[in-house]
Design a protein around this motif. Structure first.
Motif, mmCIF file in Angstrom:
data_model
loop_
_atom_site.group_PDB
_atom_site.id
_atom_site.type_symbol
_atom_site.label_atom_id
_atom_site.label_comp_id
_atom_site.label_asym_id
_atom_site.label_seq_id
_atom_site.Cartn_x
_atom_site.Cartn_y
_atom_site.Cartn_z
ATOM 1 N N VAL A 174 0.843 -1.211 0.000
ATOM 2 C CA VAL A 174 0.000 0.000 0.000
ATOM 3 C C VAL A 174 0.874 1.255 0.000
ATOM 4 O O VAL A 174 0.594 2.229 -0.711
ATOM 5 N N ILE A 175 1.955 1.246 0.798
ATOM 6 C CA ILE A 175 2.853 2.410 0.864
ATOM 7 C C ILE A 175 3.456 2.685 -0.514
ATOM 8 O O ILE A 175 3.557 3.837 -0.943
ATOM 9 N N GLU A 176 3.847 1.631 -1.223
ATOM 10 C CA GLU A 176 4.399 1.817 -2.577
ATOM 11 C C GLU A 176 3.356 2.447 -3.509
ATOM 12 O O GLU A 176 3.669 3.327 -4.309
ATOM 13 N N ALA A 177 2.103 1.989 -3.395
ATOM 14 C CA ALA A 177 1.027 2.551 -4.233
ATOM 15 C C ALA A 177 0.815 4.028 -3.896
ATOM 16 O O ALA A 177 0.710 4.876 -4.798
ATOM 17 N N LEU A 178 0.764 4.344 -2.595
ATOM 18 C CA LEU A 178 0.539 5.740 -2.178
ATOM 19 C C LEU A 178 1.719 6.632 -2.579
ATOM 20 O O LEU A 178 1.530 7.776 -2.984
ATOM 21 N N ALA A 179 2.957 6.091 -2.493
ATOM 22 C CA ALA A 179 4.135 6.876 -2.877
ATOM 23 C C ALA A 179 4.035 7.262 -4.352
ATOM 24 O O ALA A 179 4.320 8.401 -4.731
ATOM 25 N N PHE A 180 3.600 6.313 -5.178
ATOM 26 C CA PHE A 180 3.434 6.582 -6.615
ATOM 27 C C PHE A 180 2.416 7.711 -6.823
ATOM 28 O O PHE A 180 2.653 8.667 -7.553
ATOM 29 N N LEU A 181 1.276 7.607 -6.137
ATOM 30 C CA LEU A 181 0.205 8.600 -6.315
ATOM 31 C C LEU A 181 0.610 9.961 -5.768
ATOM 32 O O LEU A 181 0.469 10.986 -6.437
ATOM 33 N N HIS A 182 1.121 9.982 -4.530
ATOM 34 C CA HIS A 182 1.425 11.255 -3.868
ATOM 35 C C HIS A 182 2.509 12.034 -4.610
ATOM 36 O O HIS A 182 2.466 13.255 -4.671
ATOM 37 N N SER A 183 3.494 11.319 -5.202
ATOM 38 C CA SER A 183 4.560 12.031 -5.913
ATOM 39 C C SER A 183 4.005 12.700 -7.174
ATOM 40 O O SER A 183 4.654 13.542 -7.769
ATOM 41 N N ARG A 184 2.803 12.319 -7.564
ATOM 42 C CA ARG A 184 2.149 12.935 -8.728
ATOM 43 C C ARG A 184 1.010 13.873 -8.325
ATOM 44 O O ARG A 184 0.187 14.260 -9.146
ATOM 45 N N GLY A 185 0.941 14.206 -7.033
ATOM 46 C CA GLY A 185 -0.085 15.141 -6.571
ATOM 47 C C GLY A 185 -1.484 14.543 -6.537
ATOM 48 O O GLY A 185 -2.480 15.258 -6.578
ATOM 49 N N ILE A 186 -1.560 13.186 -6.457
ATOM 50 C CA ILE A 186 -2.873 12.500 -6.436
ATOM 51 C C ILE A 186 -3.134 11.977 -5.026
ATOM 52 O O ILE A 186 -2.255 11.378 -4.401
ATOM 53 N N ILE A 187 -4.347 12.214 -4.503
ATOM 54 C CA ILE A 187 -4.715 11.611 -3.222
ATOM 55 C C ILE A 187 -5.742 10.507 -3.484
ATOM 56 O O ILE A 187 -6.527 10.583 -4.425
ATOM 57 N N TYR A 188 -5.696 9.468 -2.647
ATOM 58 C CA TYR A 188 -6.519 8.265 -2.901
ATOM 59 C C TYR A 188 -7.873 8.325 -2.176
ATOM 60 O O TYR A 188 -8.917 8.101 -2.770
ATOM 61 N N ARG A 189 -7.857 8.595 -0.899
ATOM 62 C CA ARG A 189 -9.042 8.921 -0.086
ATOM 63 C C ARG A 189 -10.026 7.794 0.225
ATOM 64 O O ARG A 189 -11.094 8.057 0.756
ATOM 65 N N ASP A 190 -9.702 6.553 -0.109
ATOM 66 C CA ASP A 190 -10.627 5.502 0.343
ATOM 67 C C ASP A 190 -9.880 4.220 0.687
ATOM 68 O O ASP A 190 -10.263 3.135 0.270
ATOM 69 N N LEU A 191 -8.812 4.394 1.458
ATOM 70 C CA LEU A 191 -8.013 3.240 1.869
ATOM 71 C C LEU A 191 -8.791 2.418 2.894
ATOM 72 O O LEU A 191 -9.339 2.960 3.836
ATOM 73 N N LYS A 192 -8.832 1.088 2.690
ATOM 74 C CA LYS A 192 -9.447 0.141 3.632
ATOM 75 C C LYS A 192 -9.243 -1.253 3.034
ATOM 76 O O LYS A 192 -8.984 -1.373 1.830
ATOM 77 N N PRO A 193 -9.355 -2.314 3.845
ATOM 78 C CA PRO A 193 -9.110 -3.665 3.324
ATOM 79 C C PRO A 193 -10.018 -4.024 2.148
ATOM 80 O O PRO A 193 -9.634 -4.780 1.259
#
Length: 640
Positions: free
Chosen positions: A437-456
């Motif tokens: 998940v951290i790798e996925a968020l790092a990819f998004l955040h470095s591009r100015g994208i927020i995900y906003r619905d993290l959960k299992p």
């Protein structure tokens, strides 16, 4: 007092799939995400909006203030916001027997009862009575929701009310005005002028307002200090001791001036005294916070540009998918169902070894619930998300009734199902899935994208057991250093700044990551109440009020608490080294990040997947028999 529930957010599958209950076990159900209607307020024009205030006598003003301060939700607002809300509340009176709130109606107003009594009933059963000086209906000012109880006047009553639009204007406006003032102050300090806009913005968020009275010492000569001050109101006197031990005034500083900047560089012995002249307000930052924010915010391994090999592969992929049509696929079975979408496993007719997941969305439902913006944003973000930890979207189609998203098939099942069946995970297992998940968020955040619905529910496993993020319905490209205001997410995972309408950015995902780690290790999230409003009030009390179960180790608890700091700028993952700070945390000591990125380490659980058409890791879903009406006239989906 809260009397409301939630609108079924509805358009998602792989995220809000309802599992058929096994007859003999308590059912752990999937959680619905909430998406408020996009705010109609344009942040750039908010400062020009005039708020209407209503006359109140002293008694009414004090009663409203007390009621707001006494309310579990409202008491978390700033004093200035409470005063403005009080000022903007309008009066309304109802006769005995009248209905204030009707169960099942859409709500958008919160009330303070000044005179009389009301009764709360749910499905005809009395729940309680509410007397004067109490707030009720507060969930409706957060987002559009269905009232889940009826409130009736037991006597003639007098109420004060404010609607969602008024409340959100006040909340956004106070935050924005303050933030732009703070940023302007910072910009006027010469040593900050070279800082990029996104860092100035973060510094503005971390400034603390401190008040001093006449003659108070703010700094004493000779003392050690690590704090820098900007004057936002009032004047201060700067003095130094001369050779005769007398205090000699050197200069007077006023609004916009600053002092103590050497302390940020580490030279911390104060060379002068600074005292308040009359009442003074300063904006204060300490060296530690400053050091955490000033630095290379770029996460190096996420800034790598795609190699020629990768580019060639993506080009070939693009060419292949641009030539396929819906008729080239056979539907095998359903992998998931949401409010108005389903995910089908499909097979390429001329290559039986290639399967995909086809997400099918009903156009009529999307239009009826104004989700066009979310859908188009989901498509745009996913088409560019080339990360091994994010499910791939290859192509979209449409016809008169449906929109279709052709996705990578991940047949290992959902992490949610695995957690449901196992109860909780150990440290090693949790570390692996969190790493993905951290790798996925790092990819998004470095591009100015927020995900906003993290959960299992939104994490799916591929055939190797590696985890990928799915369901980008709430993801948004905000840009670095920018904020957004729409309320969205799943109640247990929502960050406090979203609840308080302060504006949020990628740090809201860092908060949710902390919640995820807690839930994977313990089996349930730290914050949860019997209804959404209770959940939000528990979140606002903070992570320090939560008792951690024994199975969460000390270092895991430390990571969770550092991810779930109330102040977003203090959160791990939102400081100068970004996600690297999370990866360097002692809970991840010894974890093989390179092996994870390259896919060479073993996953803690390898699902059994017998070929490209094996759906055995998913629950069974009946066929969809409901045919939606065609929707030919709306032009919005031409981009799809």
């Amino acid at each position: 007092m809260e009397t409301e529930g939630i609108n079924d957010d509805a358009y998602k599958a792989w995220g809000t799939v309802q599992s058929p209950a096994a007859p003999d076990e308590p059912q752990r159900t999937k959680r619905q995400a909430i998406s408020a209607e996009p705010t109609a307020l344009d942040p750039s024009q908010l400062t020009d909006v005039t708020l209407t205030s209503y006359c109140k006598n002293k008694e009414s003003s004090e009663l409203i203030q007390r009621a707001l301060m006494d309310n579990d939700f409202m008491k978390h607002l700033e004093h200035g916001q409470i005063l403005t809300i009080m000022d903007c509340m309008h009066p309304t009176s109802l006769a005995k027997g009248c209905c204030v709130i009707q169960e099942g109606d859409d709500g958008s107003t919160v009330y303070v009862l000044e005179e009389g009594m009301v009764e709360v009933t749910k499905q005809g059963k009395k729940i309680c009575t509410i007397g004067q000086g109490k707030v009720f209906g507060e969930l409706a000012i957060l987002y559009n929701c269905t009232r889940t109880a009826t409130v009736t006047a037991l006597t003639d009553i007098k109420l004060w009310a404010i609607d969602r639009q008024g409340f959100q204007t006040i909340m956004m406006r106070t935050g924005l005005i303050k933030h732009s003032q703070y940023t302007d102050f910072l910009r006027s300090v010469p040593s900050f002028q070279s800082l990029p806009e996104d860092i100035l913005s973060k510094l503005a968020d971390v400034l603390e307002e401190t008040h001093y009275s006449d003659s108070d010492y703010i700094i004493r000569q000779g003392a050690t200090g690590d704090t820098f001050f900007i004057i936002s109101e009032g004047q201060v006197k700067v003095s130094q001791q001369n050779s005769n031990d007398e205090q000699v005034t050197v200069k007077t500083l006023s609004k916009g001036d600053w002092f103590g900047e050497q302390a940020l560089k580490g030279e911390d012995v104060r060379t002068a005294s600074v005292t308040a002249v009359g009442d003074v307000t300063c904006l204060v930052i300490d060296r530690e916070s400053f050091k955490q924010l000033i630095g290379g915010l770029d996460d190096v391994h996420n800034k790598q540009h795609d190699s020629d090999e990768v580019k060639a592969k993506l080009q070939a992929e693009g060419d292949f998918f641009s030539s396929v049509s819906l008729n080239d696929f056979n539907i095998i079975c359903t992998l998931g169902m949401g409010g108005f979408s389903r995910v089908e496993l499909v097979q390429l007719k001329n290559d039986p070894n290639r399967s995909f997941a086809l997400k099918v969305l009903k156009k009529r439902h999307i239009l009826d619930t104004s989700q066009q913006g979310h859908i188009l944003s989901e498509r745009r973000i996913m088409m560019e998300a080339h990360s091994p930890f994010i499910i791939r979207l290859y192509r979209t189609f449409r016809d008169s009734k449906y929109l279709y998203m052709l996705l990578e098939a991940c047949l290992g099942g959902e992490l949610w199902t695995l957690l449901r069946d196992r109860g909780s995970f150990d440290d090693g297992t949790t570390r692996f899935y969190t790493g993905c998940v951290i790798e996925a968020l790092a990819f998004l955040h470095s591009r100015g994208i927020i995900y906003r619905d993290l959960k299992p529910e939104n994490i799916i496993l591929d055939h190797r057991g590696y985890a990928k993020l799915v369901d980008f319905g709430f993801a948004k490209k905000v840009g670095l250093g920018k904020k957004t205001w729409t309320f969205c997410g799943t109640p247990e995972y929502v960050a406090p700044e979203i609840i308080l309408n302060k504006g949020h950015d990628s740090s809201a995902d860092c908060w949710s990551l902390g919640i995820l780690v807690f839930e994977l290790l313990s089996g349930s999230p730290p914050f949860s109440g019997s209804d959404p409003m209770k959940t939000y009030n528990i979140i606002l009390r903070g992570i320090d009020m939560i008792e951690f179960p024994k199975k969460i180790t000390k270092s895991a608890a430390n990571l969770i608490k550092r991810l779930c700091r109330d102040n977003p700028s203090e959160r791990l993952g939102n400081q100068k080294n970004g996600v690297k700070d999370i990866q360097k945390h002692k809970w991840f000591e010894g974890f093989n990040w390179d092996g994870l990125r390259q896919g060479t380490i073993d996953s803690p659980f390898t699902p059994t997947v017998d070929g490209p058409l094996d759906n055995s890791n998913f629950d069974y879903f009946p066929e969809d028999t409901e045919e939606p009406p065609p929707d030919e006239e709306s032009g919005w989906d031409l981009e799809f």
